[in-house]
Design a protein around this motif. Structure first.
Motif, short mmCIF file in Angstrom:
data_model
loop_
_atom_site.label_atom_id
_atom_site.label_comp_id
_atom_site.label_asym_id
_atom_site.label_seq_id
_atom_site.Cartn_x
_atom_site.Cartn_y
_atom_site.Cartn_z
N GLU A 101 0.84 -1.21 0.00
CA GLU A 101 0.00 0.00 0.00
C GLU A 101 0.87 1.26 0.00
O GLU A 101 0.60 2.21 -0.74
N GLY A 160 2.20 1.93 -3.29
CA GLY A 160 1.17 2.10 -4.31
C GLY A 160 1.24 1.05 -5.41
O GLY A 160 0.92 1.35 -6.57
N THR A 187 0.12 -1.90 -7.67
CA THR A 187 -1.12 -2.55 -8.10
C THR A 187 -0.85 -3.72 -9.05
O THR A 187 -1.59 -4.68 -9.08
N ASP A 188 0.23 -3.63 -9.83
CA ASP A 188 0.61 -4.70 -10.74
C ASP A 188 2.05 -5.06 -10.42
O ASP A 188 2.98 -4.34 -10.77
N TYR A 189 2.23 -6.17 -9.75
CA TYR A 189 3.56 -6.51 -9.22
C TYR A 189 3.67 -8.03 -9.11
O TYR A 189 2.68 -8.77 -9.23
#
Length: 230
Positions: free
Chosen positions: A71, A74, A76-78
């Motif tokens: 979080e 940040g 989101t695509d990992y």
């Protein structure tokens, strides 16, 4: 390290990011394939805080720390991976809703995920009897590793109360492509083959070494880099 698609790699118990991922060149190999390699030190390890207050070590706290990092950055695509305790932490994150594109579980067998008490008992014995083990024994080698990483025995003992079992059916429900990497002589957490057999998209790769020294072999970083870049 590096720039590109983010991959979070979590180190093992008694260890730290430097020893697990940087010292033997694994992170550099992965970064060279176009990745931003993010390597936290778990609480009670490495450069992170090592509180001695038991309240800082609630069950699954490492899982929640992992989510806090995702979080904070940040992401989101990992991609998400870990070695030993790091792999167990990854599975706990997946069980609680983490959604990386790809997953790496290294230095971990099925028993270490579904029955954490066994390894917890072993480490409790080591940490509460330091200096008493026969030279060359498994316990002596574990204590020697603790000394090399300058671990804090009191904080590491408290980490043991954070372990949470993951049901077999929850492991089997992991839908992502998963690389399972294990040293040929690594049986510390049970069978890595058993994890691969449970998963719908599991890929097993055997590398040289046992649980303690597999991270020193170049094949670990190569296997992870090849999987993530495929």
């Amino acid at each position: 390290m590096g720039a590109g698609r983010p991959v979070v790699l979590i180190h093992g118990y008694f260890s730290n990011a430097e020893v697990n991922w940087i010292k033997y060149g694994h992170a550099a190999k992965i970064a060279a394939r176009g990745f931003r390699v993010i390597m936290p030190d778990l609480r009670a390890h490495g450069l992170s805080d090592k509180p001695h207050d038991p309240a800082a070590y609630s069950p699954d706290v490492l899982m929640r720390d992992g989510f806090a990092l995702i979080e904070h950055l940040g992401l989101t695509d990992y991609d998400l991976g870990g070695y030993s305790l790091g792999a167990r932490t990854v599975v706990r994150m997946l069980a609680n809703g983490a959604n990386p594109r790809r997953v790496v579980l290294s230095g971990m067998g099925l028993d270490g995920l579904v029955k954490t008490e066994g390894r917890g008992t072993y480490f409790h014995r080591v940490l509460t009897n330091l200096g008493s083990f026969e030279r060359g024994s498994s316990e002596w080698l574990t204590e020697a590793f603790l000394k090399t990483t300058k671990g804090d025995p009191e904080a590491l003992l408290l980490i043991l109360q954070t372990f949470v079992d993951t049901p077999r059916e929850t492991v089997a429900a992991i839908a992502q492509p998963v690389l399972i990497v294990s040293g040929a002589q690594d049986y510390d957490n049970g069978s890595a083959h058993d994890i691969a057999a449970l998963l719908p998209h599991g890929q097993f790769v055997e590398i040289p070494g046992n649980h303690m020294n597999a991270v020193t072999h170049r094949e670990l970083g190569e296997a992870i880099a090849d999987f993530l870049a495929a």
